[in-house]
Design a protein around this motif. Structure first.
Motif, PDB file in Angstrom:
ATOM      1  N   ASP A  35       0.858  -1.190   0.000  1.00 54.33           N
ATOM      2  CA  ASP A  35       0.000   0.000   0.000  1.00 54.33           C
ATOM      3  C   ASP A  35       0.889   1.233   0.000  1.00 54.33           C
ATOM      4  OD1 ASP A  35      -2.393  -1.381   0.100  1.00 54.33           O
ATOM      5  OD2 ASP A  35      -2.582  -1.255   2.276  1.00 54.33           O
ATOM      6  N   ILE A  36       0.617   2.176  -0.877  1.00 51.72           N
ATOM      7  CA  ILE A  36       1.373   3.428  -0.941  1.00 51.72           C
ATOM      8  C   ILE A  36       0.371   4.580  -0.986  1.00 51.72           C
ATOM      9  CG2 ILE A  36       3.000   4.826  -2.278  1.00 51.72           C
ATOM     10  CD1 ILE A  36       4.028   2.211  -3.513  1.00 51.72           C
ATOM     11  N   SER A  37       0.592   5.597  -0.142  1.00 48.86           N
ATOM     12  CA  SER A  37      -0.203   6.818  -0.181  1.00 48.86           C
ATOM     13  C   SER A  37       0.725   7.985  -0.485  1.00 48.86           C
ATOM     14  CB  SER A  37      -0.898   7.059   1.165  1.00 48.86           C
ATOM     15  OG  SER A  37      -1.832   6.052   1.429  1.00 48.86           O
ATOM     16  N   LEU A  38       0.337   8.819  -1.438  1.00 50.70           N
ATOM     17  CA  LEU A  38       1.165   9.927  -1.882  1.00 50.70           C
ATOM     18  C   LEU A  38       0.458  11.247  -1.637  1.00 50.70           C
ATOM     19  CD1 LEU A  38       2.109   8.432  -5.362  1.00 50.70           C
ATOM     20  CD2 LEU A  38       3.505   8.368  -3.290  1.00 50.70           C
ATOM     21  N   THR A  39       1.183  12.197  -1.061  1.00 50.94           N
ATOM     22  CA  THR A  39       0.691  13.554  -0.884  1.00 50.94           C
ATOM     23  C   THR A  39       1.781  14.503  -1.344  1.00 50.94           C
ATOM     24  OG1 THR A  39      -0.653  12.926   1.015  1.00 50.94           O
ATOM     25  CG2 THR A  39      -0.130  15.253   0.795  1.00 50.94           C
ATOM     26  N   TRP A  40       1.425  15.500  -2.141  1.00 52.34           N
ATOM     27  CA  TRP A  40       2.412  16.415  -2.692  1.00 52.34           C
ATOM     28  C   TRP A  40       2.039  17.850  -2.367  1.00 52.34           C
ATOM     29  CZ3 TRP A  40       2.236  18.724  -8.108  1.00 52.34           C
ATOM     30  CH2 TRP A  40       3.434  19.400  -8.395  1.00 52.34           C
ATOM     31  N   ASN A  41       2.963  18.586  -1.772  1.00 47.52           N
ATOM     32  CA  ASN A  41       2.832  20.029  -1.604  1.00 47.52           C
ATOM     33  C   ASN A  41       3.536  20.654  -2.807  1.00 47.52           C
ATOM     34  OD1 ASN A  41       2.580  22.652  -0.724  1.00 47.52           O
ATOM     35  ND2 ASN A  41       4.102  22.466   0.904  1.00 47.52           N
ATOM     36  N   TYR A  45       4.432  25.162  -2.068  1.00 46.50           N
ATOM     37  CA  TYR A  45       3.570  26.338  -2.108  1.00 46.50           C
ATOM     38  C   TYR A  45       2.917  26.616  -0.754  1.00 46.50           C
ATOM     39  CZ  TYR A  45      -0.212  29.474  -3.410  1.00 46.50           C
ATOM     40  OH  TYR A  45      -1.066  30.541  -3.470  1.00 46.50           O
ATOM     41  N   PHE A  46       2.379  25.568  -0.094  1.00 46.76           N
ATOM     42  CA  PHE A  46       1.630  25.761   1.140  1.00 46.76           C
ATOM     43  C   PHE A  46       2.583  25.822   2.328  1.00 46.76           C
ATOM     44  CE2 PHE A  46      -1.253  23.667  -1.816  1.00 46.76           C
ATOM     45  CZ  PHE A  46      -2.301  24.575  -1.817  1.00 46.76           C
ATOM     46  N   GLU A  47       2.465  26.871   3.131  1.00 44.42           N
ATOM     47  CA  GLU A  47       3.416  27.133   4.212  1.00 44.42           C
ATOM     48  C   GLU A  47       3.512  25.974   5.200  1.00 44.42           C
ATOM     49  OE1 GLU A  47       4.260  30.377   7.767  1.00 44.42           O
ATOM     50  OE2 GLU A  47       2.667  30.760   6.318  1.00 44.42           O
ATOM     51  N   LYS A  48       2.397  25.395   5.591  1.00 44.57           N
ATOM     52  CA  LYS A  48       2.419  24.282   6.540  1.00 44.57           C
ATOM     53  C   LYS A  48       2.256  22.941   5.840  1.00 44.57           C
ATOM     54  CE  LYS A  48       1.173  26.883  10.588  1.00 44.57           C
ATOM     55  NZ  LYS A  48       0.284  27.049  11.733  1.00 44.57           N
ATOM     56  N   GLY A  49       2.432  22.940   4.539  1.00 41.72           N
ATOM     57  CA  GLY A  49       2.270  21.718   3.766  1.00 41.72           C
ATOM     58  C   GLY A  49       3.479  20.808   3.858  1.00 41.72           C
ATOM     59  N   GLN A  50       3.235  19.537   3.627  1.00 38.21           N
ATOM     60  CA  GLN A  50       4.285  18.530   3.595  1.00 38.21           C
ATOM     61  C   GLN A  50       4.031  17.611   2.415  1.00 38.21           C
ATOM     62  OE1 GLN A  50       5.224  16.610   7.396  1.00 38.21           O
ATOM     63  NE2 GLN A  50       3.791  18.032   8.343  1.00 38.21           N
ATOM     64  N   SER A  51       5.099  17.117   1.837  1.00 38.10           N
ATOM     65  CA  SER A  51       4.982  16.058   0.846  1.00 38.10           C
ATOM     66  C   SER A  51       5.291  14.744   1.556  1.00 38.10           C
ATOM     67  CB  SER A  51       5.958  16.287  -0.309  1.00 38.10           C
ATOM     68  OG  SER A  51       5.614  17.458  -1.014  1.00 38.10           O
ATOM     69  N   HIS A 185      -6.443  20.441  10.293  1.00 35.50           N
ATOM     70  CA  HIS A 185      -5.784  20.834   9.050  1.00 35.50           C
ATOM     71  C   HIS A 185      -6.266  19.913   7.932  1.00 35.50           C
ATOM     72  CE1 HIS A 185      -2.590  22.621   6.689  1.00 35.50           C
ATOM     73  NE2 HIS A 185      -2.206  21.427   6.293  1.00 35.50           N
ATOM     74  N   PRO A 186      -6.656  20.450   6.756  1.00 36.55           N
ATOM     75  CA  PRO A 186      -7.144  19.592   5.672  1.00 36.55           C
ATOM     76  C   PRO A 186      -6.023  18.713   5.103  1.00 36.55           C
ATOM     77  CG  PRO A 186      -6.953  21.853   4.916  1.00 36.55           C
ATOM     78  CD  PRO A 186      -6.682  21.873   6.383  1.00 36.55           C
ATOM     79  N   THR A 187      -6.379  17.508   4.678  1.00 39.77           N
ATOM     80  CA  THR A 187      -5.403  16.556   4.131  1.00 39.77           C
ATOM     81  C   THR A 187      -5.957  15.901   2.873  1.00 39.77           C
ATOM     82  OG1 THR A 187      -6.224  14.665   5.403  1.00 39.77           O
ATOM     83  CG2 THR A 187      -4.524  16.009   6.438  1.00 39.77           C
ATOM     84  N   TYR A 188      -5.067  15.327   2.116  1.00 39.51           N
ATOM     85  CA  TYR A 188      -5.454  14.509   0.981  1.00 39.51           C
ATOM     86  C   TYR A 188      -4.348  13.494   0.729  1.00 39.51           C
ATOM     87  CZ  TYR A 188      -2.005  15.930  -2.402  1.00 39.51           C
ATOM     88  OH  TYR A 188      -0.820  16.109  -3.053  1.00 39.51           O
ATOM     89  N   SER A 189      -4.681  12.426   0.023  1.00 35.30           N
ATOM     90  CA  SER A 189      -3.643  11.518  -0.498  1.00 35.30           C
ATOM     91  C   SER A 189      -4.213  10.725  -1.662  1.00 35.30           C
ATOM     92  CB  SER A 189      -3.103  10.576   0.577  1.00 35.30           C
ATOM     93  OG  SER A 189      -4.118   9.711   1.044  1.00 35.30           O
ATOM     94  N   LEU A 190      -3.334  10.322  -2.544  1.00 37.56           N
ATOM     95  CA  LEU A 190      -3.663   9.382  -3.608  1.00 37.56           C
ATOM     96  C   LEU A 190      -3.135   8.040  -3.129  1.00 37.56           C
ATOM     97  CD1 LEU A 190      -4.878   9.200  -6.481  1.00 37.56           C
ATOM     98  CD2 LEU A 190      -2.538   9.328  -7.331  1.00 37.56           C
ATOM     99  N   ASP A 191      -4.005   7.059  -3.001  1.00 42.34           N
ATOM    100  CA  ASP A 191      -3.666   5.781  -2.376  1.00 42.34           C
ATOM    101  C   ASP A 191      -3.623   4.690  -3.422  1.00 42.34           C
ATOM    102  OD1 ASP A 191      -3.904   6.754   0.498  1.00 42.34           O
ATOM    103  OD2 ASP A 191      -5.887   7.252  -0.295  1.00 42.34           O
ATOM    104  N   ILE A 192      -2.528   3.948  -3.453  1.00 40.04           N
ATOM    105  CA  ILE A 192      -2.304   2.910  -4.457  1.00 40.04           C
ATOM    106  C   ILE A 192      -2.001   1.599  -3.769  1.00 40.04           C
ATOM    107  CG2 ILE A 192      -0.904   2.209  -6.441  1.00 40.04           C
ATOM    108  CD1 ILE A 192      -0.176   5.288  -6.654  1.00 40.04           C
TER     109      ILE A 192
END
Length: 196
Positions: A35-41, A45-51, A185-192
């Motif tokens: 299982d892999i989840s990907l999140t990209w800032n 761009y986003f000050e409190k964002g993380q990849s 804090h809002p989140t997202y990920s693409l999960d594979i």
């Protein structure tokens, strides 16, 4: 094929609105699955964002080696690795616990993630909710820094015999920093999921 390409392009264009990824959920990957989840800032761009890259590899049907690698906007990395055990599973609901350590590239701090409760619940055929409650402790176990909580909704957008792709959108209540507005804090990920 064209519809899938358009759908994935739409997913990426929508998902960059959010700045940070979630953690994990209560369903084990399954023996030999990844299982892999990907999140990209995007472009930091986003000050409190993380990849993020979050992973779980099924050592058995109930045990996963899992962890993540995270890069914040200021270039600080942290990583976590541990073991997850799925202690309950039904057609609609899964519960897991896990233990692991988080370290940083720029300081000697080590955190123990224990205890942890991770969950997932199927609410529709292609939709489930999931998340975790994680007690973050000092390495010696003596002091709890606080409990990080995340919750997300995951919808399956593609599946075949080898892969499953889902999109998760949710919220994260952090311990070590404060969101810009309120506690979440809002989140997202693409999960594979890569199936054996």
């Amino acid at each position: 094929l064209m519809n899938k390409a358009v759908l994935l392009s739409l997913v990426f264009s929508i998902s960059i609105v959010f700045a940070s990824g979630g953690y994990d959920h209560g369903t084990a990957a399954g023996k030999g699955n990844l299982d892999i989840s990907l999140t990209w800032n995007p472009f930091n761009y986003f000050e409190k964002g993380q990849s993020y890259v979050i992973f779980g590899y099924g050592l058995s049907n109930r045990f996963d080696f899992h962890g993540y690698l995270s890069n914040s906007r200021n270039g600080n990395y942290n990583y976590y690795s541990g073991l997850l055990y799925q202690f309950y599973h039904s057609k609609r609901f899964s519960l897991s616990t896990a233990i692991g350590f988080r370290k940083y590239n720029n300081k000697n701090t080590t955190h123990l993630f224990f205890p942890q409760l991770l969950y997932s619940a199927r609410i529709l055929k292609k939709v489930q909710i999931g998340g975790s409650v994680v007690d973050i402790r000092t390495q010696d176990l003596k002091t709890s820094i606080g409990k990080a909580i995340d919750i997300f909704i995951m919808t399956k957008i593609f599946e075949n015999n080898n892969y499953k792709v889902s999109l998760s959108i949710g919220a994260f209540n952090p311990v070590l920093w404060e969101p810009d507005s309120g506690d979440w804090h809002p989140t997202y990920s693409l999960d594979i999921k890569i199936k054996k």
